[in-house]
Scaffold this active site. Structure first.
Site, PDB file in Angstrom:
ATOM      1  N   HIS A   3       0.845  -1.204   0.000  1.00  0.00           N
ATOM      2  CA  HIS A   3       0.000   0.000   0.000  1.00  0.00           C
ATOM      3  C   HIS A   3       0.874   1.244   0.000  1.00  0.00           C
ATOM      4  O   HIS A   3       2.090   1.154   0.161  1.00  0.00           O
ATOM      5  CB  HIS A   3      -0.996  -0.011   1.166  1.00  0.00           C
ATOM      6  CG  HIS A   3      -0.381   0.109   2.527  1.00  0.00           C
ATOM      7  ND1 HIS A   3       0.428  -0.874   3.061  1.00  0.00           N
ATOM      8  CD2 HIS A   3      -0.441   1.097   3.463  1.00  0.00           C
ATOM      9  CE1 HIS A   3       0.827  -0.507   4.263  1.00  0.00           C
ATOM     10  NE2 HIS A   3       0.319   0.691   4.537  1.00  0.00           N
ATOM     11  N   HIS A  11       1.552   3.936   1.844  1.00  0.00           N
ATOM     12  CA  HIS A  11       2.138   4.715   2.955  1.00  0.00           C
ATOM     13  C   HIS A  11       3.662   4.792   2.843  1.00  0.00           C
ATOM     14  O   HIS A  11       4.320   3.829   2.462  1.00  0.00           O
ATOM     15  CB  HIS A  11       1.730   4.104   4.300  1.00  0.00           C
ATOM     16  CG  HIS A  11       0.299   4.395   4.647  1.00  0.00           C
ATOM     17  ND1 HIS A  11      -0.428   3.648   5.541  1.00  0.00           N
ATOM     18  CD2 HIS A  11      -0.546   5.359   4.191  1.00  0.00           C
ATOM     19  CE1 HIS A  11      -1.651   4.148   5.648  1.00  0.00           C
ATOM     20  NE2 HIS A  11      -1.753   5.175   4.825  1.00  0.00           N
ATOM     21  N   ASP A  45       6.101   4.700   4.892  1.00  0.00           N
ATOM     22  CA  ASP A  45       6.990   3.763   5.593  1.00  0.00           C
ATOM     23  C   ASP A  45       7.016   2.393   4.907  1.00  0.00           C
ATOM     24  O   ASP A  45       7.717   1.492   5.355  1.00  0.00           O
ATOM     25  CB  ASP A  45       6.622   3.646   7.085  1.00  0.00           C
ATOM     26  CG  ASP A  45       5.224   3.101   7.322  1.00  0.00           C
ATOM     27  OD1 ASP A  45       4.292   3.489   6.581  1.00  0.00           O
ATOM     28  OD2 ASP A  45       5.063   2.279   8.244  1.00  0.00           O
ATOM     29  N   HIS A  46       6.272   2.269   3.800  1.00  0.00           N
ATOM     30  CA  HIS A  46       6.317   1.050   2.986  1.00  0.00           C
ATOM     31  C   HIS A  46       6.912   1.306   1.604  1.00  0.00           C
ATOM     32  O   HIS A  46       7.242   0.372   0.886  1.00  0.00           O
ATOM     33  CB  HIS A  46       4.903   0.464   2.832  1.00  0.00           C
ATOM     34  CG  HIS A  46       4.316   0.064   4.144  1.00  0.00           C
ATOM     35  ND1 HIS A  46       4.084  -1.252   4.481  1.00  0.00           N
ATOM     36  CD2 HIS A  46       3.943   0.807   5.228  1.00  0.00           C
ATOM     37  CE1 HIS A  46       3.588  -1.300   5.719  1.00  0.00           C
ATOM     38  NE2 HIS A  46       3.490  -0.065   6.181  1.00  0.00           N
ATOM     39  N   HIS A  76      -7.293  -0.636   5.775  1.00  0.00           N
ATOM     40  CA  HIS A  76      -6.241   0.282   6.245  1.00  0.00           C
ATOM     41  C   HIS A  76      -6.070   1.400   5.215  1.00  0.00           C
ATOM     42  O   HIS A  76      -6.074   2.582   5.549  1.00  0.00           O
ATOM     43  CB  HIS A  76      -4.961  -0.521   6.438  1.00  0.00           C
ATOM     44  CG  HIS A  76      -3.775   0.281   6.851  1.00  0.00           C
ATOM     45  ND1 HIS A  76      -3.678   0.896   8.073  1.00  0.00           N
ATOM     46  CD2 HIS A  76      -2.622   0.562   6.197  1.00  0.00           C
ATOM     47  CE1 HIS A  76      -2.515   1.528   8.161  1.00  0.00           C
ATOM     48  NE2 HIS A  76      -1.860   1.342   7.029  1.00  0.00           N
ATOM     49  N   ASP A 119      -0.076  -3.770   6.279  1.00  0.00           N
ATOM     50  CA  ASP A 119      -0.672  -3.260   7.516  1.00  0.00           C
ATOM     51  C   ASP A 119      -2.130  -3.689   7.652  1.00  0.00           C
ATOM     52  O   ASP A 119      -2.946  -2.965   8.233  1.00  0.00           O
ATOM     53  CB  ASP A 119      -0.595  -1.725   7.560  1.00  0.00           C
ATOM     54  CG  ASP A 119       0.819  -1.222   7.820  1.00  0.00           C
ATOM     55  OD1 ASP A 119       1.706  -2.043   8.115  1.00  0.00           O
ATOM     56  OD2 ASP A 119       1.019   0.007   7.725  1.00  0.00           O
ATOM     57  N   HIS A 128       4.915  -4.687  10.862  1.00  0.00           N
ATOM     58  CA  HIS A 128       5.319  -3.972  12.087  1.00  0.00           C
ATOM     59  C   HIS A 128       5.487  -4.915  13.275  1.00  0.00           C
ATOM     60  O   HIS A 128       4.718  -5.877  13.420  1.00  0.00           O
ATOM     61  CB  HIS A 128       4.278  -2.910  12.464  1.00  0.00           C
ATOM     62  CG  HIS A 128       4.275  -1.728  11.551  1.00  0.00           C
ATOM     63  ND1 HIS A 128       5.132  -0.657  11.712  1.00  0.00           N
ATOM     64  CD2 HIS A 128       3.519  -1.440  10.456  1.00  0.00           C
ATOM     65  CE1 HIS A 128       4.893   0.248  10.760  1.00  0.00           C
ATOM     66  NE2 HIS A 128       3.927  -0.214   9.979  1.00  0.00           N
TER      67      HIS A 128
HETATM   68 ZN   LIG Z   1       0.166   1.732   6.453  1.00  0.00          ZN
END
Ligand SMILES: [Zn+2]
Length: 261
Positions: free
Chosen positions: A53, A55, A57-58, A113, A135, A173
């Site tokens: 996805h 975001h 941090d990915h 998410h 996530d 995570h």
């Molecule tokens: Zn995320």
């Protein structure tokens, strides 16, 4: 035979590294530096980057990795903004073949998410199935509902829960310990949960990742996969101070409860 290992990034992210001989694929590289370090140390060729996805941090490491490893093919969800040019856009039911890894992955749409969130699933006998779920599903928890509805997330989790029990769950995570504290508040008398809490506490003391999990374990301890159980519904109703009708209302109440936990 392929191998899967975590590359820690930021506070609590794992970038999953899949290798076979000197070939490698990474899932959700939020940061390029720790990936580059491992690739260099182990003399690995990066063949593909898989994104679950949008975001940061990915996806934050994608452009730098593609700049230094132009042979790597980027795969990302069709329904979200592409993290870089040249990506192959994926939708539910698509299949990816990674011949250098001897790995085939199936794409599952799992909105909640984020709206375009996808998961990657592989089932190659005699190996246990693999699930890279970003996530969406965490050990003991699930992703926050940034874009989707409780109904969408509940359905996505139910879909993941219908995969084989021995599926190894590679979440992005290290949230397990905090998640289990919440599960314990909902189900203080779940014996499987008590055992797992103790194991996880030991692992975290030693700095060892608690992942991958398995679907069998998640179904036994993760309250977000247990909204259909009378005990879980009763706890959610007490916390909510209202009657909850149906699994989606129970799931939504659990998610709100966890947000403030
Ligand atoms: Zn995320």
């Amino acid at each position: 035979m392929f191998n899967v290992s975590p590359i820690p990034a930021f506070q609590d992210n794992y970038i999953w590294l899949i290798t076979n001989n000197n070939h490698a694929v990474v899932v959700d590289p939020g940061d390029a530096a720790p990936v580059e370090k491992i690739l260099a140390e182990r003399g690995l060729t990066l063949d593909a980057i898989l994104i679950t996805h949008h975001h940061w941090d990915h996806t934050g490491g994608v452009k730098a990795l593609l700049a230094s490893r132009p042979q790597a093919q980027l795969y990302a969800p069709a329904a979200e903004a592409m993290p870089a040019a040249g990506a192959i856009a994926l939708s539910d039911g698509d299949k990816i073949s990674l011949p250098t890894l001897a790995l085939e992955l199936k794409v599952m749409s799992v909105p909640g998410h984020t709206l375009g969130h996808i998961a990657y699933y592989a089932h190659q006998q005699p190996e246990a199935p693999l699930l890279f779920c970003g996530d969406t599903l965490f050990s003991g928890g699930c992703g926050r509902l940034f874009e989707g509805t409780p109904k969408q997330m509940h359905e996505s989790l139910q879909r993941l829960a219908s995969l084989p029990d021995d599926t190894r769950v590679y979440c992005t995570h290290e949230y397990t310990q905090a998640n289990l504290a919440f599960c314990h508040a909902v189900e203080p008398n779940n014996p499987e949960l008590k055992k797992y809490l103790q194991n996880v506490a030991k692992l975290r003391q030693q700095g060892v990742p608690t992942l991958p999990s398995t679907l069998a374990r998640e179904k036994a301890v993760n309250v977000f996969l247990r909204a259909h159980l009378a005990g879980v519904r009763a706890a959610a109703q007490v916390h909510q101070g209202a009657e909850l009708i149906g699994d989606i209302e129970v799931f939504a109440a659990l998610r709100r409860w966890k947000d403030d936990f």
